[in-house]
Write a protein that holds these residues in place. Structure first.
Motif, PDB file in Angstrom:
ATOM      1  N   ALA A 220     -50.031 -93.503   9.681  1.00 31.76           N
ATOM      2  CA  ALA A 220     -49.346 -93.352  10.960  1.00 31.76           C
ATOM      3  C   ALA A 220     -49.649 -91.993  11.586  1.00 31.76           C
ATOM      4  CB  ALA A 220     -47.837 -93.530  10.765  1.00 31.76           C
ATOM      5  N   GLN A 221     -49.712 -90.950  10.764  1.00 28.76           N
ATOM      6  CA  GLN A 221     -50.061 -89.626  11.275  1.00 28.76           C
ATOM      7  C   GLN A 221     -51.485 -89.607  11.813  1.00 28.76           C
ATOM      8  OE1 GLN A 221     -48.847 -86.244   8.674  1.00 28.76           O
ATOM      9  NE2 GLN A 221     -47.853 -87.801   7.421  1.00 28.76           N
ATOM     10  N   VAL A 222     -52.394 -90.304  11.119  1.00 25.90           N
ATOM     11  CA  VAL A 222     -53.775 -90.374  11.576  1.00 25.90           C
ATOM     12  C   VAL A 222     -53.843 -91.091  12.926  1.00 25.90           C
ATOM     13  CG1 VAL A 222     -56.040 -91.383  11.093  1.00 25.90           C
ATOM     14  CG2 VAL A 222     -54.781 -90.218   9.281  1.00 25.90           C
ATOM     15  N   ARG A 223     -53.082 -92.168  13.081  1.00 24.56           N
ATOM     16  CA  ARG A 223     -53.063 -92.880  14.365  1.00 24.56           C
ATOM     17  C   ARG A 223     -52.602 -91.952  15.496  1.00 24.56           C
ATOM     18  NH1 ARG A 223     -53.714 -98.320  13.955  1.00 24.56           N
ATOM     19  NH2 ARG A 223     -53.221 -99.305  11.962  1.00 24.56           N
ATOM     20  N   ALA A 224     -51.581 -91.179  15.227  1.00 23.83           N
ATOM     21  CA  ALA A 224     -51.066 -90.270  16.246  1.00 23.83           C
ATOM     22  C   ALA A 224     -52.121 -89.227  16.629  1.00 23.83           C
ATOM     23  CB  ALA A 224     -49.795 -89.596  15.740  1.00 23.83           C
ATOM     24  N   LEU A 225     -52.831 -88.710  15.637  1.00 23.25           N
ATOM     25  CA  LEU A 225     -53.887 -87.739  15.920  1.00 23.25           C
ATOM     26  C   LEU A 225     -55.023 -88.372  16.705  1.00 23.25           C
ATOM     27  CD1 LEU A 225     -54.078 -85.863  12.504  1.00 23.25           C
ATOM     28  CD2 LEU A 225     -53.467 -84.848  14.710  1.00 23.25           C
ATOM     29  N   ALA A 226     -55.372 -89.619  16.368  1.00 27.56           N
ATOM     30  CA  ALA A 226     -56.465 -90.299  17.067  1.00 27.56           C
ATOM     31  C   ALA A 226     -56.101 -90.581  18.519  1.00 27.56           C
ATOM     32  CB  ALA A 226     -56.814 -91.601  16.346  1.00 27.56           C
ATOM     33  N   ALA A 227     -54.810 -90.791  18.782  1.00 28.22           N
ATOM     34  CA  ALA A 227     -54.359 -91.041  20.148  1.00 28.22           C
ATOM     35  C   ALA A 227     -54.371 -89.778  20.999  1.00 28.22           C
ATOM     36  CB  ALA A 227     -52.954 -91.639  20.127  1.00 28.22           C
ATOM     37  N   ASN A 228     -54.233 -88.625  20.345  1.00 28.44           N
ATOM     38  CA  ASN A 228     -54.222 -87.335  21.057  1.00 28.44           C
ATOM     39  C   ASN A 228     -54.960 -86.312  20.199  1.00 28.44           C
ATOM     40  OD1 ASN A 228     -53.639 -85.387  22.971  1.00 28.44           O
ATOM     41  ND2 ASN A 228     -51.623 -84.909  22.084  1.00 28.44           N
ATOM     42  N   PRO A 229     -56.284 -86.450  20.079  1.00 27.01           N
ATOM     43  CA  PRO A 229     -57.035 -85.631  19.127  1.00 27.01           C
ATOM     44  C   PRO A 229     -57.094 -84.158  19.518  1.00 27.01           C
ATOM     45  CG  PRO A 229     -58.518 -86.963  20.457  1.00 27.01           C
ATOM     46  CD  PRO A 229     -57.142 -87.413  20.783  1.00 27.01           C
ATOM     47  N   PRO A 230     -56.831 -83.272  18.565  1.00 24.89           N
ATOM     48  CA  PRO A 230     -56.965 -81.835  18.849  1.00 24.89           C
ATOM     49  C   PRO A 230     -58.420 -81.481  19.112  1.00 24.89           C
ATOM     50  CG  PRO A 230     -56.456 -82.220  16.523  1.00 24.89           C
ATOM     51  CD  PRO A 230     -56.372 -83.535  17.192  1.00 24.89           C
ATOM     52  N   ALA A 231     -58.654 -80.700  20.145  1.00 24.28           N
ATOM     53  CA  ALA A 231     -60.021 -80.408  20.591  1.00 24.28           C
ATOM     54  C   ALA A 231     -60.875 -79.805  19.479  1.00 24.28           C
ATOM     55  CB  ALA A 231     -59.982 -79.479  21.794  1.00 24.28           C
ATOM     56  N   GLY A 232     -60.282 -78.983  18.653  1.00 26.91           N
ATOM     57  CA  GLY A 232     -61.045 -78.317  17.609  1.00 26.91           C
ATOM     58  C   GLY A 232     -61.432 -79.205  16.445  1.00 26.91           C
ATOM     59  N   ALA A 233     -60.967 -80.453  16.465  1.00 26.59           N
ATOM     60  CA  ALA A 233     -61.257 -81.360  15.358  1.00 26.59           C
ATOM     61  C   ALA A 233     -62.087 -82.560  15.808  1.00 26.59           C
ATOM     62  CB  ALA A 233     -59.956 -81.845  14.722  1.00 26.59           C
ATOM     63  N   VAL A 234     -62.727 -82.446  16.968  1.00 29.54           N
ATOM     64  CA  VAL A 234     -63.544 -83.546  17.492  1.00 29.54           C
ATOM     65  C   VAL A 234     -65.012 -83.136  17.459  1.00 29.54           C
ATOM     66  CG1 VAL A 234     -64.048 -84.986  19.491  1.00 29.54           C
ATOM     67  CG2 VAL A 234     -61.679 -84.416  18.930  1.00 29.54           C
ATOM     68  N   LEU A 235     -65.838 -84.007  16.896  1.00 28.79           N
ATOM     69  CA  LEU A 235     -67.270 -83.765  16.763  1.00 28.79           C
ATOM     70  C   LEU A 235     -68.037 -84.880  17.467  1.00 28.79           C
ATOM     71  CD1 LEU A 235     -67.342 -83.028  12.913  1.00 28.79           C
ATOM     72  CD2 LEU A 235     -67.396 -81.333  14.748  1.00 28.79           C
ATOM     73  N   PRO A 236     -69.253 -84.590  17.933  1.00 31.31           N
ATOM     74  CA  PRO A 236     -70.092 -85.670  18.468  1.00 31.31           C
ATOM     75  C   PRO A 236     -70.602 -86.545  17.320  1.00 31.31           C
ATOM     76  CG  PRO A 236     -71.255 -83.567  18.547  1.00 31.31           C
ATOM     77  CD  PRO A 236     -69.864 -83.256  18.109  1.00 31.31           C
ATOM     78  N   LEU A 237     -70.528 -87.847  17.507  1.00 30.62           N
ATOM     79  CA  LEU A 237     -70.992 -88.771  16.477  1.00 30.62           C
ATOM     80  C   LEU A 237     -72.458 -88.521  16.132  1.00 30.62           C
ATOM     81  CD1 LEU A 237     -70.542 -91.280  14.680  1.00 30.62           C
ATOM     82  CD2 LEU A 237     -71.027 -92.698  16.678  1.00 30.62           C
ATOM     83  N   ALA A 238     -73.253 -88.147  17.119  1.00 37.44           N
ATOM     84  CA  ALA A 238     -74.679 -87.926  16.895  1.00 37.44           C
ATOM     85  C   ALA A 238     -74.956 -86.746  15.975  1.00 37.44           C
ATOM     86  CB  ALA A 238     -75.383 -87.711  18.240  1.00 37.44           C
ATOM     87  N   ALA A 239     -73.949 -85.882  15.756  1.00 36.50           N
ATOM     88  CA  ALA A 239     -74.152 -84.690  14.939  1.00 36.50           C
ATOM     89  C   ALA A 239     -73.795 -84.899  13.474  1.00 36.50           C
ATOM     90  CB  ALA A 239     -73.337 -83.530  15.511  1.00 36.50           C
TER      91      ALA A 239
END
Length: 293
Positions: free
Chosen positions: A48-67
């Protein structure tokens, strides 16, 4: 939601596929869920915590899939991969025909075997041809159940409560070894013979009882069926496998393959170096691997 395991220069960790070709890095956003086993063991509260993060992801924890490089969702299961053989009637019949049997019987019980856990490889990873060991390398698309909650003697009506999620598996098999040794472990446990992935879809997000399932070899449709055609459904498989045996979080259960495998074709078709295997299950995605060479 689609969960993945990925790697980059900082190592391997769990993540969530986001839209726009992005990945939520759970190692950065939620360290207790850094790896898939830890996420699974965290249960419903952590998911449930992961779902909440995925709905509003913190900018510092988002990476490009291509990387990043996608790994198997569980890169190294802690135990052997549990498997069910002969679980679609049309597959039973096609196998019987290769042995001259024209009247096939429905199996009375699930036929369990295992693949060694270290056979698991990532999407897009090369599968060895093993041409010095087998002349009959074959493919098998399978729906895979990942166990989320430990249990033994699990009643059928409660079986799905123990499923964390669903992924795709390819039970690459040396058919001649499978028949030669009688017990299937040898033919099913060649090195790098268990492609897995590319994602795990949580059980709450997908009803896996009637999904389209198929396999293409070099773009040619070989297998095409539905999971509703299983002889023993996932509930029955878990019920039977857990009788007197404790299933653990992170256990991987492959549920059998439908008709259309290479050795039963007329004429038989074996996998050869360079062959591309594309396995697809509705709602999960496509698992692609190539035979080395």
């Amino acid at each position: 939601m689609k969960l993945i395991t990925f790697a980059d220069s900082a190592g391997s960790r769990a993540g969530v596929l986001l839209d726009g070709g992005r990945v939520l890095d759970l190692g950065a956003a939620m360290p207790p869920a850094r790896d898939m086993i830890g996420l699974i063991e965290g249960g419903a509260a952590m998911l449930a915590q992961v779902r909440a993060l995925a709905a509003n992801p913190p900018a510092g924890a988002v990476l490009p899939l291509a990387a990043v490089a996608i790994q198997a969702p569980i890169p190294r299961p802690r135990r052997n991969v549990f498997c069910v053989g002969r679980n679609y009637m049309d597959h039973v019949a096609e196998g019987d025909r290769t042995r001259g049997i024209t009247q096939s019987e429905v199996p009375k019980y699930p036929q369990f075997f295992t693949k060694a856990g270290d056979t698991v490889i990532a999407p897009d990873a090369l599968v060895p041809a093993h041409d010095g060991v087998t002349k009959w390398l074959d493919y098998e698309v399978e729906l895979v159940a990942v166990i989320g909650k430990a249990g033994s003697d699990i009643p059928k009506e409660k079986a799905l409560e123990h499923v964390f999620g669903w992924t795709i598996g390819n039970d690459v098999t040396g058919r001649d070894l499978q028949r030669r040794h009688g017990q299937w472990f040898k033919g099913k446990s060649l090195d790098r013979s268990c492609p897995l992935g590319p994602v795990i879809v949580p059980a709450a997000d997908l009803d896996a009882s009637d999904l389209a399932i198929g396999c293409k070899i070099n773009g040619e449709q070989r297998q095409s069926s539905r999971t509703s055609k299983m002889i023993f459904d996932v509930k029955e498989i878990i019920h039977q496998l857990s009788a007197g045996f404790t299933l653990l979080p992170g256990d991987v259960i492959m549920t059998g393959t439908p008709e259309g495998v290479g050795y039963a074709m007329q004429p038989p078709q074996t996998l050869k170096p360079g062959d591309v295997m594309e396995l697809e299950i509705e709602g999960i995605g496509v698992l692609t691997n190539r035979i080395a060479g």
